[in-house]
Design a protein around this motif. Structure first.
Motif, PDB file in Angstrom:
ATOM      1  N   PHE A   1       0.844  -1.190   0.000  1.00 42.62           N
ATOM      2  CA  PHE A   1       0.000   0.000   0.000  1.00 42.62           C
ATOM      3  C   PHE A   1       0.879   1.239   0.000  1.00 42.62           C
ATOM      4  CE2 PHE A   1      -1.799   3.082   3.192  1.00 42.62           C
ATOM      5  CZ  PHE A   1      -2.566   3.791   2.285  1.00 42.62           C
ATOM      6  N   LEU A   2       0.591   2.157  -0.927  1.00 39.82           N
ATOM      7  CA  LEU A   2       1.362   3.395  -1.035  1.00 39.82           C
ATOM      8  C   LEU A   2       0.433   4.577  -0.790  1.00 39.82           C
ATOM      9  CD1 LEU A   2       4.148   4.585  -1.752  1.00 39.82           C
ATOM     10  CD2 LEU A   2       3.409   4.672  -4.133  1.00 39.82           C
ATOM     11  N   ALA A   3       0.601   5.228   0.350  1.00 36.19           N
ATOM     12  CA  ALA A   3      -0.182   6.428   0.639  1.00 36.19           C
ATOM     13  C   ALA A   3       0.342   7.583  -0.201  1.00 36.19           C
ATOM     14  CB  ALA A   3      -0.109   6.771   2.127  1.00 36.19           C
ATOM     15  N   ASP A   4      -0.429   8.667  -0.257  1.00 32.30           N
ATOM     16  CA  ASP A   4      -0.013   9.809  -1.064  1.00 32.30           C
ATOM     17  C   ASP A   4      -0.786  11.047  -0.641  1.00 32.30           C
ATOM     18  OD1 ASP A   4       1.536  10.873  -3.348  1.00 32.30           O
ATOM     19  OD2 ASP A   4      -0.439  11.220  -4.224  1.00 32.30           O
ATOM     20  N   SER A   5      -0.201  12.199  -0.865  1.00 26.34           N
ATOM     21  CA  SER A   5      -0.883  13.476  -0.680  1.00 26.34           C
ATOM     22  C   SER A   5      -0.457  14.390  -1.822  1.00 26.34           C
ATOM     23  CB  SER A   5      -0.525  14.108   0.669  1.00 26.34           C
ATOM     24  OG  SER A   5       0.862  14.390   0.727  1.00 26.34           O
ATOM     25  N   PRO A   6      -1.325  15.314  -2.224  1.00 28.62           N
ATOM     26  CA  PRO A   6      -1.016  16.139  -3.393  1.00 28.62           C
ATOM     27  C   PRO A   6      -0.194  17.387  -3.094  1.00 28.62           C
ATOM     28  CG  PRO A   6      -3.251  16.561  -2.698  1.00 28.62           C
ATOM     29  CD  PRO A   6      -2.714  15.513  -1.772  1.00 28.62           C
ATOM     30  N   ASP A   7       0.327  17.505  -1.875  1.00 32.34           N
ATOM     31  CA  ASP A   7       1.099  18.689  -1.520  1.00 32.34           C
ATOM     32  C   ASP A   7       2.230  18.301  -0.567  1.00 32.34           C
ATOM     33  OD1 ASP A   7      -0.874  18.098   0.440  1.00 32.34           O
ATOM     34  OD2 ASP A   7      -0.539  20.031   1.380  1.00 32.34           O
ATOM     35  N   ILE A   8       3.241  19.140  -0.521  1.00 37.38           N
ATOM     36  CA  ILE A   8       4.339  18.970   0.428  1.00 37.38           C
ATOM     37  C   ILE A   8       3.815  19.282   1.824  1.00 37.38           C
ATOM     38  CG2 ILE A   8       6.533  19.935   1.217  1.00 37.38           C
ATOM     39  CD1 ILE A   8       7.025  18.250  -1.130  1.00 37.38           C
ATOM     40  N   GLN A   9       4.100  18.383   2.793  1.00 36.21           N
ATOM     41  CA  GLN A   9       3.644  18.571   4.161  1.00 36.21           C
ATOM     42  C   GLN A   9       4.831  18.746   5.093  1.00 36.21           C
ATOM     43  OE1 GLN A   9       1.106  15.142   4.754  1.00 36.21           O
ATOM     44  NE2 GLN A   9      -0.535  16.027   3.493  1.00 36.21           N
ATOM     45  N   ALA A  10       4.541  19.100   6.334  1.00 33.50           N
ATOM     46  CA  ALA A  10       5.606  19.455   7.273  1.00 33.50           C
ATOM     47  C   ALA A  10       6.653  18.343   7.399  1.00 33.50           C
ATOM     48  CB  ALA A  10       4.992  19.773   8.638  1.00 33.50           C
ATOM     49  N   LYS A  11       6.209  17.097   7.518  1.00 39.55           N
ATOM     50  CA  LYS A  11       7.147  15.998   7.730  1.00 39.55           C
ATOM     51  C   LYS A  11       8.014  15.707   6.510  1.00 39.55           C
ATOM     52  CE  LYS A  11       3.493  12.705   6.534  1.00 39.55           C
ATOM     53  NZ  LYS A  11       2.660  11.593   7.022  1.00 39.55           N
ATOM     54  N   ASP A  12       7.599  16.213   5.329  1.00 38.95           N
ATOM     55  CA  ASP A  12       8.342  15.919   4.112  1.00 38.95           C
ATOM     56  C   ASP A  12       9.696  16.617   4.053  1.00 38.95           C
ATOM     57  OD1 ASP A  12       6.227  14.352   3.232  1.00 38.95           O
ATOM     58  OD2 ASP A  12       5.252  16.024   2.211  1.00 38.95           O
ATOM     59  N   TRP A  13       9.900  17.614   4.893  1.00 37.90           N
ATOM     60  CA  TRP A  13      11.168  18.354   4.885  1.00 37.90           C
ATOM     61  C   TRP A  13      12.249  17.639   5.682  1.00 37.90           C
ATOM     62  CZ3 TRP A  13      11.039  21.701   1.193  1.00 37.90           C
ATOM     63  CH2 TRP A  13       9.856  22.378   0.881  1.00 37.90           C
ATOM     64  N   THR A  14      11.866  16.680   6.517  1.00 40.47           N
ATOM     65  CA  THR A  14      12.837  16.103   7.450  1.00 40.47           C
ATOM     66  C   THR A  14      12.965  14.590   7.335  1.00 40.47           C
ATOM     67  OG1 THR A  14      11.080  16.032   9.114  1.00 40.47           O
ATOM     68  CG2 THR A  14      12.533  17.961   9.118  1.00 40.47           C
ATOM     69  N   ALA A  15      12.257  13.989   6.420  1.00 43.28           N
ATOM     70  CA  ALA A  15      12.344  12.542   6.224  1.00 43.28           C
ATOM     71  C   ALA A  15      11.917  12.226   4.796  1.00 43.28           C
ATOM     72  CB  ALA A  15      11.442  11.809   7.227  1.00 43.28           C
ATOM     73  N   PRO A  16      12.412  11.121   4.245  1.00 41.09           N
ATOM     74  CA  PRO A  16      11.984  10.760   2.889  1.00 41.09           C
ATOM     75  C   PRO A  16      10.490  10.451   2.873  1.00 41.09           C
ATOM     76  CG  PRO A  16      13.222   8.968   3.910  1.00 41.09           C
ATOM     77  CD  PRO A  16      13.349  10.143   4.810  1.00 41.09           C
ATOM     78  N   SER A  17       9.798  11.007   1.910  1.00 41.49           N
ATOM     79  CA  SER A  17       8.374  10.739   1.788  1.00 41.49           C
ATOM     80  C   SER A  17       8.106  10.127   0.418  1.00 41.49           C
ATOM     81  CB  SER A  17       7.559  12.018   1.979  1.00 41.49           C
ATOM     82  OG  SER A  17       7.827  12.941   0.940  1.00 41.49           O
TER      83      SER A  17
END
Length: 431
Positions: free
Chosen positions: A53-69
């Protein structure tokens, strides 16, 4: 009960707890590349799991700056995974808020064709103004309107899939007829949000429709999922609340004229494995310690619908600042579970941040393979769930441990398959 417990592997780059990419031998870029996804998918298939299962969101979120998303577009990533596997399902997340039903119906039909019917659609209803601004909108639609749009979206997509049934392919070489125009028909949908003529230009769905999966804990989400979904993702930390949700979903499904057994509840389950419970607890602490304080603060603020300036890790938990649960900020279902855990533990702000980092919004096992198998057995046999969306602390190493040490225990108890009996995701799920 289904023939066996359903097990999906959640493809979280690097792993679910803390910042495992910081201590992994691979370079940082590895965790956003397809080879990482392939490693996980191949391991999951070796363990006979139902799907990745691969989750997804259409925008950069806070956690995306500090860990691979999950930076790879889901359809592209899953097409590659399908091409390099043979049995395991591939579940794509796609929002009904910022897509077009015709395009998504066509993409899923194509992916179903190339994978041999191994496709699932995790349909999400996206809120948040940041995402809206990526799609020429100033702000997200009100929640009730988002769900009304989602309901019509699903109606259009399923009608489009039905417009090209398996019987459409005639392929009569003697007459030269290829597709039967009496079977392939327009849908002529006219609704509040969409006008779609159809029929769908896509291969006939010879393996059945893609599996529909819904994630959303609000009353809107529960009602929509019970009416339309084959499986529901949810966040629960105890079997009592999970069983209550499963009963609620089954009742809603029956009221909508569906077979209650056709709706599967798949809570998230975080697993941290080691030879002893003490070693597993230390492994969890080590992973959380890898997250810098400012990152823990930012992630907690994002989950609570606050600004980082509203929080102080050294201060008591600021209950008076928490947005009302009826507001549109954050993820209400998971936020409510987190707040329940904070309240029950009496944690301060730092403790709340560590609870969030450890994945406390989901059920969790920190212990031995036997303890993990016991947990899965208990929830499944008492009717609290039909399976789990498994989130391993580190990937792929944590999944290797699960496949090699937990799966055999479940197999010995007759709770999990010893070989793939079907080649489609619908078949794996017993649908």
């Amino acid at each position: 009960m289904p023939r066996h417990v359903i097990l999906n592997a959640n493809l979280i780059p690097g792993g679910a707890i803390g910042s495992p990419w910081r201590r992994a031998p691979e370079p940082a870029a590895h965790f956003i590349e397809i080879e990482h996804y392939l490693d996980v998918a191949r391991t999951a298939e070796r363990g006979l799991l139902d799907a990745v299962f691969l989750a997804d969101s259409p925008d950069i979120q806070a956690k995306d700056w500090t860990a691979p998303s999950r930076l790879l577009e889901p359809f592209v990533a899953h097409a590659v995974l399908a091409a390099h596997t043979s049995h395991i399902g591939v579940i794509v997340t796609a929002t009904t808020s910022y897509n077009d039903p015709y395009n998504l119906a066509r993409s899923f039909a194509a992916l179903s064709s190339v994978s041999g019917g191994r496709v699932g659609w995790n349909f999400v209803v996206t809120g948040g103004d940041n995402a809206a601004r990526n799609y020429s909108l100033d702000q997200a639609l009100p929640k009730a309107e988002r769900y009304a749009r989602a309901a019509e979206f699903l109606e259009v997509v399923t009608a489009l899939w039905d417009s090209v049934p398996a019987s459409a392919l005639v392929g009569d070489k003697a007459t030269g007829h290829y597709l039967d125009p009496q079977v392939v028909r327009p849908i002529e949908h006219v609704g509040k949000f969409f006008r779609v003529a159809g029929p769908l230009k896509a291969p006939p769905l010879g393996h059945g429709k893609p599996v529909l999966i819904q994630a959303g804990a609000s009353s809107h989400g529960v009602e929509l999922g019970a009416r339309t979904a084959d499986a529901i993702y949810s966040a629960h930390v105890d079997p009592v609340s999970a069983a209550a949700r499963r009963t609620e979903l089954r009742q809603h499904a029956a009221a909508a004229g569906r077979d209650p057994d056709s709706v599967k509840l798949l809570p998230g389950l975080i697993i941290v494995l080691a030879d002893t419970e003490t070693a597993a607890q230390q492994r969890e602490r080590d992973l959380i310690d890898l997250i810098p304080d400012e990152v823990q603060l930012t992630n907690l603020a994002d989950r609570l619908g606050l600004s980082p300036d509203d929080l102080d890790l050294s201060a008591p938990f600021p209950w008076y600042k928490i947005p009302d649960e009826n507001s549109d900020a954050g993820s209400r279902g998971q936020r409510a579970v987190l707040l329940d855990n904070v309240r029950a533990s009496g944690a301060d702000t730092r403790g709340a941040a560590r609870l969030l980092a450890s994945g406390s919004v989901h059920a969790k096992v920190v212990g031995t393979p036997e303890q993990a198998a016991d947990f899965i057995t208990e929830w499944f046999t008492r009717g609290a769930s039909d399976g789990f969306n498994i989130m391993l602390d580190e990937l792929p190493s944590g999944l290797d441990l699960f496949v090699d040490q937990v799966v055999p225990i479940l197999q010995s108890r007759g709770l999990f398959r010893t070989e793939y009996e079907t080649t489609t995701l619908r078949g794996h799920y017993g649908l």
